[in-house]
Design a protein around this motif. Structure first.
Motif, short mmCIF file in Angstrom:
data_model
loop_
_atom_site.label_atom_id
_atom_site.label_comp_id
_atom_site.label_asym_id
_atom_site.label_seq_id
_atom_site.Cartn_x
_atom_site.Cartn_y
_atom_site.Cartn_z
N TYR A 1 0.84 -1.20 0.00
CA TYR A 1 0.00 0.00 0.00
C TYR A 1 0.88 1.26 0.00
N ILE A 2 1.89 1.26 0.86
CA ILE A 2 2.79 2.41 0.95
C ILE A 2 3.59 2.58 -0.33
N GLU B 1 2.85 1.65 -3.30
CA GLU B 1 1.95 2.12 -4.36
C GLU B 1 1.70 3.62 -4.22
N LYS B 2 1.49 4.09 -2.98
CA LYS B 2 1.29 5.53 -2.75
C LYS B 2 2.53 6.32 -3.14
N ASN C 1 2.77 6.26 -7.05
CA ASN C 1 1.75 7.11 -7.66
C ASN C 1 2.05 8.59 -7.46
N SER C 2 2.52 8.95 -6.28
CA SER C 2 2.84 10.35 -5.99
C SER C 2 4.03 10.82 -6.82
N GLN D 1 1.32 14.17 -0.44
CA GLN D 1 1.01 12.74 -0.45
C GLN D 1 2.28 11.91 -0.39
N GLU E 1 3.70 12.07 3.15
CA GLU E 1 2.92 11.23 4.06
C GLU E 1 3.25 9.76 3.87
N ALA E 2 3.39 9.32 2.61
CA ALA E 2 3.71 7.92 2.34
C ALA E 2 5.10 7.57 2.85
N ALA F 1 -4.52 1.70 6.19
CA ALA F 1 -4.50 1.21 4.81
C ALA F 1 -5.88 0.70 4.39
#
Length: 153
Positions: free
Chosen positions: A18-19, A21-22, A25-26, A66, A69-70, A108
């Motif tokens: 999850y992290i 991917e964030k 993406n960012s 974002q 934060e990730a 998550a």
């Protein structure tokens, strides 16, 4: 490794995914904004130019936040120690209740494993705070409903 330890490890890995991917993406969004912005700025003029610059700046800030934060979430992961069996609810614990299954790690959301649902929550969330320090057999009140903690791992 027992079944519960295996579940905790899988939940831990899902949180890591999850992290990642964030972060991906960012970074991708930031790179796209930076590369598309360079050509547009040179050919634009007037009020439209000012609006585009302001909008791009807001988007850069949003995706930068974002990403930050990730990256901060990633720093939390080593604290979780999925191989460690816990007896009371705290960061890194897997909590089986009469109202659902919770992994106290990072926020998550819902994770499905082996046909069961688990909710990955930050230790700072209200639900995690209600369970904090409790053990199997303890109860807590959630939305005016008594919830029993069946197991803590």
């Amino acid at each position: 490794m027992d079944y519960t330890a295996d579940i905790k490890l899988k939940l831990y890995e899902k949180c890591e995914e999850y992290i990642e991917e964030k972060i991906f993406n960012s970074k991708t969004a930031l790179d796209n904004l930076k590369s598309t912005g360079e050509g547009d700025i040179k050919s634009s003029a007037g009020d439209k130019f000012e609006t585009e610059i302001a909008m791009r700046h807001l988007e850069l800030e949003k995706f930068g936040k974002q990403l930050s934060e990730a990256l901060n979430l990633k720093k939390v992961m080593p604290l979780l120690k999925p191989e460690q069996r816990l007896t009371e609810v705290g960061v890194g614990s897997l909590v089986i209740t009469s109202n659902g299954n919770f992994y106290i790690a990072i926020s998550a959301g819902k994770i499905e494993l082996d046909g069961k649902q688990y909710f990955a929550l930050s230790g700072a969330t209200p639900v995690a705070k209600l369970m904090e320090g409790k053990k199997a057999g303890d109860t807590f009140l959630l939305n005016n409903k008594t919830v029993e903690i069946n197991e803590v791992f």
